[in-house]
Design an enzyme around this catalytic site. Structure first.
Site, mmCIF file in Angstrom:
data_model
loop_
_atom_site.group_PDB
_atom_site.id
_atom_site.type_symbol
_atom_site.label_atom_id
_atom_site.label_comp_id
_atom_site.label_asym_id
_atom_site.label_seq_id
_atom_site.Cartn_x
_atom_site.Cartn_y
_atom_site.Cartn_z
ATOM 1 N N ASP A 126 -8.021 -4.893 -0.609
ATOM 2 C CA ASP A 126 -8.482 -5.638 -1.781
ATOM 3 C C ASP A 126 -8.228 -7.131 -1.655
ATOM 4 O O ASP A 126 -8.906 -7.932 -2.290
ATOM 5 C CB ASP A 126 -7.790 -5.110 -3.046
ATOM 6 C CG ASP A 126 -8.192 -3.680 -3.305
ATOM 7 O OD1 ASP A 126 -9.401 -3.420 -3.357
ATOM 8 O OD2 ASP A 126 -7.311 -2.816 -3.422
ATOM 9 N N HIS A 162 0.846 -1.193 0.000
ATOM 10 C CA HIS A 162 0.000 0.000 0.000
ATOM 11 C C HIS A 162 0.878 1.237 0.000
ATOM 12 O O HIS A 162 1.942 1.245 0.622
ATOM 13 C CB HIS A 162 -0.914 0.009 1.243
ATOM 14 C CG HIS A 162 -2.057 0.941 1.102
ATOM 15 N ND1 HIS A 162 -1.955 2.273 1.386
ATOM 16 C CD2 HIS A 162 -3.313 0.740 0.651
ATOM 17 C CE1 HIS A 162 -3.112 2.860 1.139
ATOM 18 N NE2 HIS A 162 -3.953 1.951 0.690
HETATM 19 C C1 COA Z 1 -0.265 -0.430 -4.056
HETATM 20 C C2 COA Z 1 1.169 -0.264 -4.557
HETATM 21 C C3 COA Z 1 1.141 0.373 -5.933
HETATM 22 C C4 COA Z 1 1.876 0.659 -3.579
HETATM 23 O O1 COA Z 1 3.172 0.668 -3.930
HETATM 24 P P1 COA Z 1 4.299 1.609 -3.253
HETATM 25 O O2 COA Z 1 4.208 1.591 -1.795
HETATM 26 O O3 COA Z 1 4.298 2.891 -3.917
HETATM 27 O O4 COA Z 1 5.516 0.850 -3.553
HETATM 28 P P2 COA Z 1 6.193 0.640 -4.953
HETATM 29 O O5 COA Z 1 5.201 0.373 -6.044
HETATM 30 O O6 COA Z 1 7.140 1.761 -5.148
HETATM 31 O O7 COA Z 1 6.967 -0.681 -4.590
HETATM 32 C C5 COA Z 1 8.038 -0.722 -3.648
HETATM 33 C C6 COA Z 1 8.726 -2.048 -3.781
HETATM 34 O O8 COA Z 1 7.876 -3.060 -3.227
HETATM 35 C C7 COA Z 1 7.511 -3.978 -4.240
HETATM 36 N N1 COA Z 1 6.090 -4.287 -4.109
HETATM 37 C C8 COA Z 1 5.119 -3.452 -3.690
HETATM 38 N N2 COA Z 1 3.945 -4.100 -3.693
HETATM 39 C C9 COA Z 1 4.190 -5.351 -4.116
HETATM 40 C C10 COA Z 1 3.384 -6.471 -4.336
HETATM 41 N N3 COA Z 1 2.086 -6.426 -4.132
HETATM 42 N N4 COA Z 1 3.957 -7.592 -4.781
HETATM 43 C C11 COA Z 1 5.283 -7.655 -4.996
HETATM 44 N N5 COA Z 1 6.118 -6.611 -4.813
HETATM 45 C C12 COA Z 1 5.571 -5.480 -4.373
HETATM 46 C C13 COA Z 1 7.755 -3.290 -5.554
HETATM 47 O O9 COA Z 1 7.991 -4.204 -6.603
HETATM 48 C C14 COA Z 1 8.948 -2.422 -5.244
HETATM 49 O O10 COA Z 1 10.088 -3.218 -5.282
HETATM 50 P P3 COA Z 1 11.498 -2.595 -5.765
HETATM 51 O O11 COA Z 1 11.788 -1.482 -4.803
HETATM 52 O O12 COA Z 1 12.408 -3.764 -5.650
HETATM 53 O O13 COA Z 1 11.265 -2.108 -7.161
HETATM 54 C C15 COA Z 1 1.891 -1.633 -4.617
HETATM 55 O O14 COA Z 1 2.024 -2.161 -3.325
HETATM 56 C C16 COA Z 1 1.183 -2.652 -5.505
HETATM 57 O O15 COA Z 1 1.370 -2.632 -6.730
HETATM 58 N N6 COA Z 1 0.357 -3.553 -4.918
HETATM 59 C C17 COA Z 1 -0.390 -4.517 -5.709
HETATM 60 C C18 COA Z 1 -1.682 -3.885 -6.233
HETATM 61 C C19 COA Z 1 -2.676 -3.639 -5.154
HETATM 62 O O16 COA Z 1 -2.966 -4.499 -4.341
HETATM 63 N N7 COA Z 1 -3.264 -2.440 -5.182
HETATM 64 C C20 COA Z 1 -4.292 -2.053 -4.262
HETATM 65 C C21 COA Z 1 -3.799 -1.040 -3.293
HETATM 66 S S1 COA Z 1 -5.017 -0.711 -2.044
#
Ligand code: COA
Length: 397
Positions: A319, A262
């Site tokens: 989710d 998240h």
């Molecule tokens: C929601 C989301 C976009 C938030 O991301 P964030 O905190 O901004 O973090 P980032 O997208 O920058 O990811 C940070 C790191 O964690 C990893 N990561 C984050 N969520 C992940 C997941 N669900 N599965 C695998 N790896 C994940 C990323 O690949 C990234 O790795 P890296 O630094 O080696 O490149 C991300 O967690 C995600 O894509 N989740 C899956 C989709 C989801 O469930 N969305 C609903 C949100 S309520």
């Protein structure tokens, strides 16, 4: 104004506005609506009580709640024009695309569309809260060759939605569970879709224009679209014997585990905790515990893998656990994100009103960030313009 330079970080950690609507402590996993803990609201309030709270700032007394419920119930009937438009759409259209397209149809048939007083905006919010579920239900029936059903005034909000969707009077306990899901999804500070709504109405566009943008933002797989993908994932791995191995392989291939991680929570999402328990309970109710058990295995394996990889900050989000819950309530996978919209319409409208009327800060202001130009540059006098005939084949970007 001091220049703040933050680029390509998805605005993480950048405070762009004040709000009085909701609060998150991402480190501790705390969510408040207008100051109240989500856990307490989930235990004691109805969805429409929380909608009243988010829109008006205070919990209603009994008379106010009754009047609000009555207004929602009276506004449920869809305008003929909107139903006529739905009939024209291709039956294989994505339900979130249909919902996004329907919001302007609802706006065009709203007699108060151009009235920008606060009172008129609250009335528009009431119509949207009442009609978004009706659109989702009507569309689902139309795409299956069935006629939309009229609302049943005797049923509460989520029970009426299930009736209009499924064409049978729902189990009261299931309707209450759906109601709780809606309450948990009603608002979540400046998430991507709410920010989209606020950004659009900061231009003085009307509420429906803002909401259409919000629906579009919610549809993405990194936002509301994740619940549908969680269900897809569970169905794909239903007969997988080695869940930890599957999770490991996904991560090794650079795939994301949907429903995990998240942008704000670095702890277990407090909404997911409530939904996890609901998923367990529904599994027992229906004698079909496999979705809960499978989700639990994926969750345990993913959290262990994240920890091994030094990503302890990735936890389960809302989710992840809503997917199995919605499935057991009888919601088709491709409507799961629409359910999120049926709930989040409340937060969108509350934020749109707060933005339009500057209720949390000095005065309304148009969002207009800057960007740094890093493209082709030949000086401030511009590049030499070649007439069409003299130009060489241009390389593509
Ligand atoms: C929601 C989301 C976009 C938030 O991301 P964030 O905190 O901004 O973090 P980032 O997208 O920058 O990811 C940070 C790191 O964690 C990893 N990561 C984050 N969520 C992940 C997941 N669900 N599965 C695998 N790896 C994940 C990323 O690949 C990234 O790795 P890296 O630094 O080696 O490149 C991300 O967690 C995600 O894509 N989740 C899956 C989709 C989801 O469930 N969305 C609903 C949100 S309520």
């Amino acid at each position: 104004m001091n220049e703040v330079r933050v680029k390509n970080t998805g605005l993480r950690g950048v405070t762009v506005a004040d709000t009085k609507i909701s609060f998150i402590d991402g480190e501790q996993g705390i969510l408040l609506y207008r100051g109240y803990r989500i856990e307490e609201l989930a235990e004691k309030s109805s969805f429409l009580e929380v909608a009243f709270l988010l829109l008006n700032g205070n919990l209603p007394d009994a008379a106010q709640l009754k009047a609000f419920e009555q207004r929602i119930s009276e506004a449920r009937e869809l305008p003929d024009f909107a139903v006529g438009c739905l009939r024209q759409l291709p039956k294989n259209a994505g339900p979130m695309d249909v919902l996004q397209a329907s919001v302007p149809f609802l706006g065009m048939s709203d007699p108060e569309l151009a009235d920008e007083t606060r009172e008129a905006n609250v009335r528009k919010a009431v119509r949207l809260i009442a009609r978004i579920p009706a659109v989702v239900a009507a569309w689902h029936r139309l795409r299956n060759g069935l006629e939309p059903l009229p609302p049943d005034d005797g049923l509460p909000h989520s029970a009426n939605f299930l009736w209009q969707l499924q064409g049978k009077k729902p189990d009261a306990e299931l309707a209450r569970d759906l109601e709780l899901c809606l309450l948990l999804h009603a608002d979540h500070t400046f998430n991507a879709s709410t920010f989209a709504c606020r950004e659009v109405v900061s231009t003085r566009a009307h509420m429906y224009a803002g909401v259409a943008a919000g629906v579009g933002a919610l549809s993405g797989s990194l936002h509301g679209g994740a619940n549908e993908r969680v269900m897809k994932m569970l169905m794909e791995i239903e007969s997988e014997k080695d869940i930890p191995g599957w999770v490991r392989a996904q991560l090794e291939q650079g795939q994301r585990i949907m429903g995990m991680g998240h942008a704000v929570y670095k702890a277990y999402d407090p909404r997911a905790k409530i939904l996890k328990e609901m998923s367990r309970r529904l599994g027992e109710k229906f004698g079909e515990t496999k979705w809960y058990e499978l989700s639990d295995q994926v969750e345990k394996s993913a959290l262990a893998e994240f920890e091994k990889r030094g990503k302890k900050q990735i936890h389960t989000n809302v989710d992840f656990w809503s997917a199995s819950v919605y499935h057991m309530i009888g919601i088709p996978g491709d409507l799961m994100t629409n359910i999120f919209a049926i709930a989040r319409i409340v937060g969108w409208c509350a934020h749109i009103i707060e933005e339009k009327f500057a209720e949390a800060q000095g005065k309304p202001a148009l969002y207009r960030p800057t960007s740094e130009y890093v493209g082709h540059y030949c000086g401030k006098m511009g590049c030499t313009y070649e007439p069409l005939k003299q130009r060489k084949h241009a390389p593509q970007i």
